[in-house]
Design a protein around this motif. Structure first.
Motif, PDB file in Angstrom:
ATOM      1  N   ASP A 163       0.815  -1.225   0.000  1.00 32.38           N
ATOM      2  CA  ASP A 163       0.000   0.000   0.000  1.00 32.38           C
ATOM      3  C   ASP A 163       0.843   1.267   0.000  1.00 32.38           C
ATOM      4  O   ASP A 163       0.395   2.329  -0.444  1.00 32.38           O
ATOM      5  N   VAL A 164       2.040   1.154   0.521  1.00 32.47           N
ATOM      6  CA  VAL A 164       2.910   2.313   0.638  1.00 32.47           C
ATOM      7  C   VAL A 164       4.365   1.867   0.477  1.00 32.47           C
ATOM      8  O   VAL A 164       4.712   0.739   0.834  1.00 32.47           O
ATOM      9  N   THR A 165       5.191   2.744  -0.075  1.00 32.22           N
ATOM     10  CA  THR A 165       6.622   2.470  -0.225  1.00 32.22           C
ATOM     11  C   THR A 165       7.395   3.330   0.770  1.00 32.22           C
ATOM     12  O   THR A 165       7.103   4.518   0.926  1.00 32.22           O
ATOM     13  N   VAL A 166       8.342   2.722   1.453  1.00 41.56           N
ATOM     14  CA  VAL A 166       9.206   3.480   2.357  1.00 41.56           C
ATOM     15  C   VAL A 166      10.628   3.405   1.812  1.00 41.56           C
ATOM     16  O   VAL A 166      11.184   2.319   1.650  1.00 41.56           O
ATOM     17  N   GLU A 167      11.187   4.553   1.501  1.00 40.25           N
ATOM     18  CA  GLU A 167      12.546   4.622   0.966  1.00 40.25           C
ATOM     19  C   GLU A 167      13.461   5.207   2.034  1.00 40.25           C
ATOM     20  O   GLU A 167      13.277   6.347   2.466  1.00 40.25           O
ATOM     21  N   TYR A 168      14.438   4.409   2.441  1.00 42.85           N
ATOM     22  CA  TYR A 168      15.312   4.817   3.532  1.00 42.85           C
ATOM     23  C   TYR A 168      16.603   5.450   3.017  1.00 42.85           C
ATOM     24  O   TYR A 168      17.221   4.957   2.077  1.00 42.85           O
ATOM     25  N   VAL A 186       6.800  13.301   0.714  1.00 44.84           N
ATOM     26  CA  VAL A 186       6.319  12.910   2.038  1.00 44.84           C
ATOM     27  C   VAL A 186       7.476  12.279   2.793  1.00 44.84           C
ATOM     28  O   VAL A 186       8.218  11.460   2.231  1.00 44.84           O
ATOM     29  N   ALA A 187       7.652  12.662   4.044  1.00 44.36           N
ATOM     30  CA  ALA A 187       8.788  12.145   4.804  1.00 44.36           C
ATOM     31  C   ALA A 187       8.418  11.887   6.254  1.00 44.36           C
ATOM     32  O   ALA A 187       7.483  12.492   6.797  1.00 44.36           O
ATOM     33  N   LEU A 188       9.150  10.969   6.850  1.00 46.30           N
ATOM     34  CA  LEU A 188       9.090  10.760   8.295  1.00 46.30           C
ATOM     35  C   LEU A 188      10.348  11.392   8.869  1.00 46.30           C
ATOM     36  O   LEU A 188      11.461  10.942   8.596  1.00 46.30           O
ATOM     37  N   LEU A 189      10.181  12.442   9.667  1.00 49.94           N
ATOM     38  CA  LEU A 189      11.326  13.168  10.211  1.00 49.94           C
ATOM     39  C   LEU A 189      11.123  13.459  11.694  1.00 49.94           C
ATOM     40  O   LEU A 189       9.988  13.608  12.151  1.00 49.94           O
TER      41      LEU A 189
END
Length: 327
Positions: A163-168, A186-189
Motif C-alpha cells: 500500500d505504501v513504499t518506504v525509501e530509507y 512525504v517524509a518521516l522526520l
C-alpha cells in the motif's frame, strides 16, 4: 565533707562528657562532589537547559558536570568506564545497556516522548489513509523509526511494500534536503530537523504526529524517545542527591515548556540547537518528565512493541522490574 558536692559535680560532668564522646563508627560514604551528567545534542538535552544554566550560575541545589555528546556511542563508552553518573539517552538504548551491564543501570525518568512526524512539501494528506500509494522518505532502516512507522501503518491496515513504499536514506539531513527542494515529497522526520527544514521552505507542513497516532492505538503505553538513566553504583551511595537532581530536572522541564522564548534562547546559548529553530521545535518535541509507575507503564509498553518487531533493538529481552527506579 564540704568537698563532696564539688567532687560529685566533677564526677557527673566527667560522666556526661564521656557519654557524649562520639564512638568510632564506620565512615559514611562521601557524596560525589559533582554529579556527572551526559546528554545528546538535540531534544534529550532541551529539558535540561534551565538546570544547565542554573548550574553555571551556581544557583542549582546540586553541583553538576554536564557534557553533551554528538552520538549515543560516546555516552555508552563513558558509562562502561564508570565516567558518568547520570545520562539522557534513547529509550531502547537504556534497555540494551540494562541487559549488557547485567542490571548495573536503572531508568529514572522519561524525558522525551514522540518526536517523529509525517511531513510533506505539498498538500495531499488529510488522514493516515491518504498515505496509501505514497512513497515515504525516512532514515533509521532497521532501527526504532522503522519499527514505529511499521507498527502504526500496520495497525491502520496499511501494508509496507503493497500500500505504501518506504525509501530509507542514510542521513536525516539527506531526507530534510529532499523535502525542502522537491514538491510533493512525504517524509518521516524527527524534530528539530523539521523546524530547521521549515526555516528554508515555508511550504513544509506537519501532517501527523507519530506520538498521537500511537496514543490512538494504546492509551496505556507511549512512544518514548528519550529516558534518563543512573549508574546503580552512584544510586546506592547518593540516593538523596539523585532525588534532588530529579526534582531540579522536573522544574527545568516545566520552565522550558512554559517559557518558550526564554527557553529557546537558553537552548541556543548552550549550543543544543539554534534559538530560532528551538522556538519552533520545542512545542513539538514533547519534552516531559515522567517517573514512577507511570514511567514504567508507558516505557514497558513501548519496549514490548520494539521487542515484537526486533528483540535485539532492546537488548534481546524485555527488562524486569529492576530496570525501573521508583523513589
Amino acid at each position: 565533707m564540704k568537698r563532696l558536692p564539688y567532687l560529685l559535680i566533677i564526677f557527673v560532668l566527667i560522666s556526661f562528657i564521656s557519654g557524649c564522646t562520639p564512638q568510632k563508627v564506620e565512615a559514611p560514604v562521601e557524596l560525589t562532589e559533582e554529579i556527572r551528567v551526559a546528554s545528546l545534542k538535540g531534544p534529550t538535552s532541551i529539558g535540561l537547559a534551565r538546570l544547565m544554566d542554573q548550574n553555571e550560575k551556581g544557583e542549582s541545589n546540586n553541583k553538576y558536570n554536564f557534557t553533551m555528546a554528538a552520538t549515543a556511542d560516546e555516552i555508552v563508552a563513558a558509562i562502561g568506564k564508570g565516567d558518568l553518573d547520570v545520562a539522557a539517552i534513547p529509550a531502547n538504548l537504556a534497555s540494551v545497556l540494562y541487559s549488557k551491564t547485567e542490571g548495573k543501570i536503572s531508568v529514572v525518568a522519561i524525558n522525551t516522548l514522540g518526536v517523529l512526524y509525517i511531513v510533506e512539501n505539498g498538500n495531499t494528506l488529510d488522514s493516515i489513509e491518504d498515505l496509501k500509494g505514497k512513497t515515504i522518505y525516512s532514515t533509521g532502516k532497521g532501527t526504532t523509526p522503522e519499527h514505529v512507522l511499521s507498527y502504526i501503518l500496520k495497525s491502520n491496515d496499511i501494508e509496507v511494500g503493497k500500500d505504501v513504499t518506504v525509501e530509507y536514506k542514510t542521513e536525516t539531513t539527506e531526507v530534510a534536503t529532499l523535502l525542502t527542494t522537491n514538491e510533493d515529497i512525504v517524509a518521516l522526520l524527527p524534530q528539530p530537523f523539521i523546524a530547521a527544514a521549515q526555516e528554508k521552505n515555508e511550504n513544509i507542513e506537519v501532517r501527523f504526529s507519530m506520538d498521537e497516532e500511537w496514543n490512538k492505538l494504546d492509551e496505556n503505553s507511549s512512544l518514548v524517545t528519550g529516558v534518563v538513566i543512573v549508574n546503580n553504583e552512584f544510586l546506592k551511595n547518593n540516593k538523596d542527591s539523585l532525588d534532588k537532581f530529579l526534582d531540579e530536572y522536573r522544574e527545568s522541564v516545566d520552565y522550558v515548556n512554559n517559557n518558550l522564548e526564554e527557553a529557546a534562547i537558553l537552548v541556543g546559548n548552550l549550543d543544543i540547537i539554534p534559538a530560532a529553530v528551538a522556538e519552533k521545535a520545542i512545542p513539538l518535541c514533547n519534552i516531559t518528565f515522567i517517573e514512577g509507575s507511570e514511567m514504567e507503564d508507558k516505557l514497558s509498553g513501548y519496549l514490548k512493541v520494539l521487542y515484537d518487531a526486533a528483540p535485539n533493538s532492546i537488548g534481546g529481552n524485555i527488562p524486569d522490574e529492576g530496570f525501573y527506579y521508583k523513589r
